[in-house]
Motif scaffolding. Structure first.
Motif, short mmCIF file in Angstrom:
data_model
loop_
_atom_site.label_atom_id
_atom_site.label_comp_id
_atom_site.label_asym_id
_atom_site.label_seq_id
_atom_site.Cartn_x
_atom_site.Cartn_y
_atom_site.Cartn_z
N ARG A 5 0.83 -1.20 0.00
CA ARG A 5 0.00 0.00 0.00
C ARG A 5 0.87 1.25 0.00
O ARG A 5 1.74 1.41 0.87
N ASP A 7 0.64 5.16 0.44
CA ASP A 7 -0.29 6.06 1.08
C ASP A 7 0.26 7.48 0.93
O ASP A 7 1.19 7.86 1.64
N SER A 23 -1.18 7.36 -4.28
CA SER A 23 -1.82 6.37 -3.43
C SER A 23 -2.23 5.21 -4.32
O SER A 23 -2.85 5.40 -5.35
N THR A 25 -2.94 0.73 -4.09
CA THR A 25 -2.91 -0.55 -3.39
C THR A 25 -2.65 -1.66 -4.39
O THR A 25 -3.31 -1.73 -5.43
N ASP A 64 0.43 -4.25 5.86
CA ASP A 64 0.08 -3.32 6.92
C ASP A 64 1.23 -2.91 7.82
O ASP A 64 1.02 -2.19 8.80
#
Ligand code: ADP
Ligand code: ADP
Length: 232
Positions: A5, A7, A23, A25, A64
């Motif tokens: 990801r 961000d 951004s 994913t 994450d």
């Protein structure tokens, strides 16, 4: 599993803004093809995914967790200019890993561990069709074979993420097609997340499960750096 990801990632070198507020994913097991004009920031993006560069702002997460600051063996990479060392044989190149990846993987490994490493390296060479070339030096290989060696080297660490920076750009069409079959086969088998930069749109649509285009930033400082997604 590897979900990547980005961000709000921006990257500047001095006054030069290369990427602005990206951004994106990248899903687990996705084969993402990245296209865009020269200088748009594709390699910069890949180098950040490799931890060779840090974002100027924003975050990059893998599963994450913030991406490691140092290059890690969870990510393999293949560049257009292969990363093999000319004074090492093919098998030694696979055993010692890519040059940019520091110890412990390039360190001296003795005894049983070394035998296991060698056996794994042989297995990788078989996979990419270089089983009979283990004792040659890279200069004795064709362009396509050297690129397959670089892939074997990248797969040696069983990476969760495989990064490809125009890996087949220098190859002739027939070798390219053979490499496409090889990479698709390895991707299906290893369940990796693949991010591939290419200049070749047909290659992007043929290999990618998704294609994103990086557009060059316009002179207007308020224009967003656009990441366009097109559906394949
Ligand atoms: P692409 O891969 O899309 O061709 P790059 O990511 O290689 O683009 O480069 C994007 C821009 O960033 C270029 O204008 C390039 O000159 C600049 N750039 C890349 N790396 C550096 C660096 N280490 N120092 C300064 N500028 C850089
Ligand atoms: P490719 O299309 O895969 O790049 P090439 O036409 O370059 O293949 O090479 C064909 C064959 O010639 C290969 O099997 C390779 O082993 C051999 N070869 C190419 N370059 C060299 C070299 N510098 N030394 C020895 N053999 C080579």
């Amino acid at each position: 599993m590897a979900v990547i990801r980005l961000d709000n990632v921006s990257k500047s070198y001095g006054e030069t803004v290369v990427l602005e507020n990206v951004s994106l994913t990248i899903e687990d097991n996705e084969f993402l093809a990245v296209v865009g004009p020269s200088g748009a920031g594709k390699t910069t993006l890949l180098r950040m995914l490799l931890s060779q560069e840090a974002p100027s702002s924003g975050r990059i997460l893998i599963d994450d967790a913030p991406i490691a600051a140092e290059p890690m063996p969870d990510r393999g990479v293949v560049f257009q200019r292969y990363s093999v060392l000319p004074h090492r044989t093919v098998i030694r190149n696979v055993m010692t890993g890519p040059e940019w990846l520091a110890a412990p993987f390039t360190g001296r490994v003795m005894g049983r561990a070394r035998a296991a490493l060698k056996s794994r390296a042989r297995n990788m060479l078989d996979r990419v069709g270089l089983g009979d070339h283990a004792t040659l030096y890279p200069a004795q290989l064709s362009g396509g074979q050297q690129q397959r060696l670089a892939i074997a080297q990248a797969l040696m660490m069983n990476p969760k993420v495989l990064l490809l920076d125009e890996p087949f750009g220098a190859l002739d069409p027939a070798t390219r097609r053979a490499m496409h079959r090889l990479v698709l086969g390895l991707w299906a088998e290893h369940k990796m997340t693949v991010v591939m930069i290419t200049h070749d749109l047909s290659e992007a649509f043929h290999l990618g499960t998704r294609v994103v285009a990086v557009e060059k930033r316009r002179h207007d400082p308020h224009a967003p750096h656009r990441y366009g997604s097109v559906i394949t």
